[in-house]
Design a protein around this motif. Sequence first.
Motif, PDB file in Angstrom:
ATOM      1  N   GLU A  44      77.734  36.810  23.871  1.00  0.00           N
ATOM      2  CA  GLU A  44      78.602  36.034  25.022  1.00  0.00           C
ATOM      3  C   GLU A  44      78.843  37.369  26.058  1.00  0.00           C
ATOM      4  O   GLU A  44      78.839  36.915  27.521  1.00  0.00           O
ATOM      5  CB  GLU A  44      80.003  35.841  24.488  1.00  0.00           C
ATOM      6  CG  GLU A  44      79.806  34.744  23.547  1.00  0.00           C
ATOM      7  CD  GLU A  44      79.380  33.439  24.435  1.00  0.00           C
ATOM      8  OE1 GLU A  44      79.688  33.004  25.491  1.00  0.00           O
ATOM      9  OE2 GLU A  44      78.500  32.722  23.636  1.00  0.00           O
ATOM     10  N   LYS A  45      78.823  38.622  26.009  1.00  0.00           N
ATOM     11  CA  LYS A  45      78.967  39.580  26.835  1.00  0.00           C
ATOM     12  C   LYS A  45      77.756  39.767  27.535  1.00  0.00           C
ATOM     13  O   LYS A  45      77.786  39.709  28.890  1.00  0.00           O
ATOM     14  CB  LYS A  45      79.357  40.999  26.035  1.00  0.00           C
ATOM     15  CG  LYS A  45      79.516  42.069  27.130  1.00  0.00           C
ATOM     16  CD  LYS A  45      79.607  43.521  26.243  1.00  0.00           C
ATOM     17  CE  LYS A  45      79.912  44.597  27.364  1.00  0.00           C
ATOM     18  NZ  LYS A  45      79.052  44.724  28.457  1.00  0.00           N
ATOM     19  N   LEU A  46      76.582  39.678  27.096  1.00  0.00           N
ATOM     20  CA  LEU A  46      75.506  39.821  27.963  1.00  0.00           C
ATOM     21  C   LEU A  46      75.356  38.623  28.922  1.00  0.00           C
ATOM     22  O   LEU A  46      75.015  38.691  29.982  1.00  0.00           O
ATOM     23  CB  LEU A  46      74.102  39.839  26.819  1.00  0.00           C
ATOM     24  CG  LEU A  46      73.935  41.213  26.181  1.00  0.00           C
ATOM     25  CD1 LEU A  46      72.633  40.805  25.323  1.00  0.00           C
ATOM     26  CD2 LEU A  46      73.451  42.265  27.243  1.00  0.00           C
ATOM     27  N   ILE A  47      75.764  37.207  28.268  1.00  0.00           N
ATOM     28  CA  ILE A  47      75.514  36.211  29.280  1.00  0.00           C
ATOM     29  C   ILE A  47      76.653  36.380  30.381  1.00  0.00           C
ATOM     30  O   ILE A  47      76.290  36.043  31.524  1.00  0.00           O
ATOM     31  CB  ILE A  47      76.063  34.860  28.275  1.00  0.00           C
ATOM     32  CG1 ILE A  47      74.916  34.499  27.415  1.00  0.00           C
ATOM     33  CG2 ILE A  47      76.290  33.637  29.121  1.00  0.00           C
ATOM     34  CD1 ILE A  47      75.130  33.448  26.430  1.00  0.00           C
ATOM     35  N   GLY A  48      77.938  37.004  29.855  1.00  0.00           N
ATOM     36  CA  GLY A  48      78.945  37.399  31.129  1.00  0.00           C
ATOM     37  C   GLY A  48      78.376  38.322  31.935  1.00  0.00           C
ATOM     38  O   GLY A  48      78.476  38.176  33.293  1.00  0.00           O
ATOM     39  N   SER A  53      76.214  39.558  37.366  1.00  0.00           N
ATOM     40  CA  SER A  53      75.308  40.902  37.792  1.00  0.00           C
ATOM     41  C   SER A  53      74.841  40.596  39.389  1.00  0.00           C
ATOM     42  O   SER A  53      74.432  39.482  39.773  1.00  0.00           O
ATOM     43  CB  SER A  53      74.010  40.751  37.098  1.00  0.00           C
ATOM     44  OG  SER A  53      73.033  41.478  37.697  1.00  0.00           O
ATOM     45  N   HIS A  54      75.576  41.337  40.291  1.00  0.00           N
ATOM     46  CA  HIS A  54      75.410  41.164  41.484  1.00  0.00           C
ATOM     47  C   HIS A  54      74.824  42.771  42.243  1.00  0.00           C
ATOM     48  O   HIS A  54      75.432  43.673  42.207  1.00  0.00           O
ATOM     49  CB  HIS A  54      76.682  40.833  42.298  1.00  0.00           C
ATOM     50  CG  HIS A  54      77.246  39.579  41.988  1.00  0.00           C
ATOM     51  ND1 HIS A  54      76.385  38.261  42.232  1.00  0.00           N
ATOM     52  CD2 HIS A  54      78.241  39.475  41.129  1.00  0.00           C
ATOM     53  CE1 HIS A  54      77.207  37.371  41.538  1.00  0.00           C
ATOM     54  NE2 HIS A  54      78.399  37.738  41.010  1.00  0.00           N
ATOM     55  N   GLN A  55      73.586  42.527  42.729  1.00  0.00           N
ATOM     56  CA  GLN A  55      72.805  43.826  42.906  1.00  0.00           C
ATOM     57  C   GLN A  55      72.722  43.664  44.568  1.00  0.00           C
ATOM     58  O   GLN A  55      72.893  42.641  45.291  1.00  0.00           O
ATOM     59  CB  GLN A  55      71.476  43.962  42.443  1.00  0.00           C
ATOM     60  CG  GLN A  55      71.335  44.141  40.860  1.00  0.00           C
ATOM     61  CD  GLN A  55      72.205  45.477  40.200  1.00  0.00           C
ATOM     62  OE1 GLN A  55      72.282  46.323  40.991  1.00  0.00           O
ATOM     63  NE2 GLN A  55      72.936  45.246  39.246  1.00  0.00           N
ATOM     64  N   ASP A  56      72.845  44.935  45.263  1.00  0.00           N
ATOM     65  CA  ASP A  56      72.495  44.859  46.544  1.00  0.00           C
ATOM     66  C   ASP A  56      71.467  44.214  47.209  1.00  0.00           C
ATOM     67  O   ASP A  56      71.215  43.513  48.068  1.00  0.00           O
ATOM     68  CB  ASP A  56      72.904  46.460  47.218  1.00  0.00           C
ATOM     69  CG  ASP A  56      74.085  46.823  46.942  1.00  0.00           C
ATOM     70  OD1 ASP A  56      75.140  46.057  46.849  1.00  0.00           O
ATOM     71  OD2 ASP A  56      74.195  48.125  47.005  1.00  0.00           O
ATOM     72  N   GLN A  61      68.344  43.016  41.596  1.00  0.00           N
ATOM     73  CA  GLN A  61      68.936  41.685  40.962  1.00  0.00           C
ATOM     74  C   GLN A  61      68.127  41.349  40.052  1.00  0.00           C
ATOM     75  O   GLN A  61      68.440  40.859  38.819  1.00  0.00           O
ATOM     76  CB  GLN A  61      69.462  40.852  42.119  1.00  0.00           C
ATOM     77  CG  GLN A  61      69.844  39.490  41.354  1.00  0.00           C
ATOM     78  CD  GLN A  61      71.373  39.439  40.880  1.00  0.00           C
ATOM     79  OE1 GLN A  61      72.126  40.527  41.376  1.00  0.00           O
ATOM     80  NE2 GLN A  61      71.865  38.505  40.417  1.00  0.00           N
ATOM     81  N   ARG A  62      66.904  40.932  40.428  1.00  0.00           N
ATOM     82  CA  ARG A  62      65.896  40.420  39.317  1.00  0.00           C
ATOM     83  C   ARG A  62      65.504  41.341  38.284  1.00  0.00           C
ATOM     84  O   ARG A  62      65.642  40.758  37.094  1.00  0.00           O
ATOM     85  CB  ARG A  62      64.478  40.043  40.286  1.00  0.00           C
ATOM     86  CG  ARG A  62      64.494  38.932  40.916  1.00  0.00           C
ATOM     87  CD  ARG A  62      62.959  38.355  41.413  1.00  0.00           C
ATOM     88  NE  ARG A  62      62.330  39.492  41.961  1.00  0.00           N
ATOM     89  CZ  ARG A  62      62.225  39.614  43.123  1.00  0.00           C
ATOM     90  NH1 ARG A  62      63.018  38.902  44.221  1.00  0.00           N
ATOM     91  NH2 ARG A  62      61.389  40.771  43.577  1.00  0.00           N
ATOM     92  N   ILE A  63      65.409  42.654  38.377  1.00  0.00           N
ATOM     93  CA  ILE A  63      65.248  43.434  37.374  1.00  0.00           C
ATOM     94  C   ILE A  63      66.323  43.465  36.599  1.00  0.00           C
ATOM     95  O   ILE A  63      66.406  43.524  35.137  1.00  0.00           O
ATOM     96  CB  ILE A  63      64.918  45.180  38.045  1.00  0.00           C
ATOM     97  CG1 ILE A  63      63.639  45.109  38.816  1.00  0.00           C
ATOM     98  CG2 ILE A  63      64.923  46.141  36.953  1.00  0.00           C
ATOM     99  CD1 ILE A  63      63.343  46.187  39.535  1.00  0.00           C
ATOM    100  N   ALA A  64      67.657  43.498  37.073  1.00  0.00           N
ATOM    101  CA  ALA A  64      68.761  43.532  36.108  1.00  0.00           C
ATOM    102  C   ALA A  64      68.740  42.235  35.443  1.00  0.00           C
ATOM    103  O   ALA A  64      69.121  42.381  34.089  1.00  0.00           O
ATOM    104  CB  ALA A  64      70.218  43.566  37.081  1.00  0.00           C
ATOM    105  N   ILE A  65      68.595  41.188  35.921  1.00  0.00           N
ATOM    106  CA  ILE A  65      68.685  39.939  35.254  1.00  0.00           C
ATOM    107  C   ILE A  65      67.504  39.761  34.143  1.00  0.00           C
ATOM    108  O   ILE A  65      67.666  39.452  33.102  1.00  0.00           O
ATOM    109  CB  ILE A  65      68.428  38.641  36.129  1.00  0.00           C
ATOM    110  CG1 ILE A  65      69.857  38.565  36.824  1.00  0.00           C
ATOM    111  CG2 ILE A  65      68.288  37.415  35.503  1.00  0.00           C
ATOM    112  CD1 ILE A  65      69.796  37.424  37.801  1.00  0.00           C
TER     113      ILE A  65
END
Length: 168
Positions: A44-48, A53-56, A61-65
């Motif tokens: 649940e934490k990872l889904i949250g 996840s908002h990158q500049d 953003q794609r790498i974080a997701i």
Amino acid sequence: MSRGFVKEEDQEEIPMVPPRADLPIGATNYVTENGLLKLLNEREKLIGDKELSHQDNEKEQRIAINLINSKLQLLSERITSAKVIHLEDQPKNEVRFGAQVSLLIGNAKSPQEFQIVGVDEANISENKISFLSPIARALISKKVNDVATLQIGKEDRLFKIVGVRYDK
């Protein structure tokens, strides 16, 4: 388009995902009810985190997701393979999975307490040891006042069982 025609700086890095605790091939993924709850909470934490996840920039953003998705995939495999052991069903007078075991180690005067848990729950700072660890394997099926022996290097270490209980 061939990767040969893509600028080097446009290529995305493949995220390095740390592996989960080792579970040998063919080993059953035993967990306590608390262990399964921790895995579900982690999911649940990872889904949250993924939703927040908002990158500049778009690439970050794609790498974080991608990183979160990779962690979710590994976690989902563990959750799917989990076999919950209900502590109330364990024999009360014998060391089994989930037991809180009080031990006198060597010539110690005061006992130490450990719980035998699943690989994802194991955390020595919380006195939780994996059921696959050598000490847990030596203790399984023993009863109060039994002594388990574990060879550590050239020395035999003795573990006298002074208490067994099953707490949730």
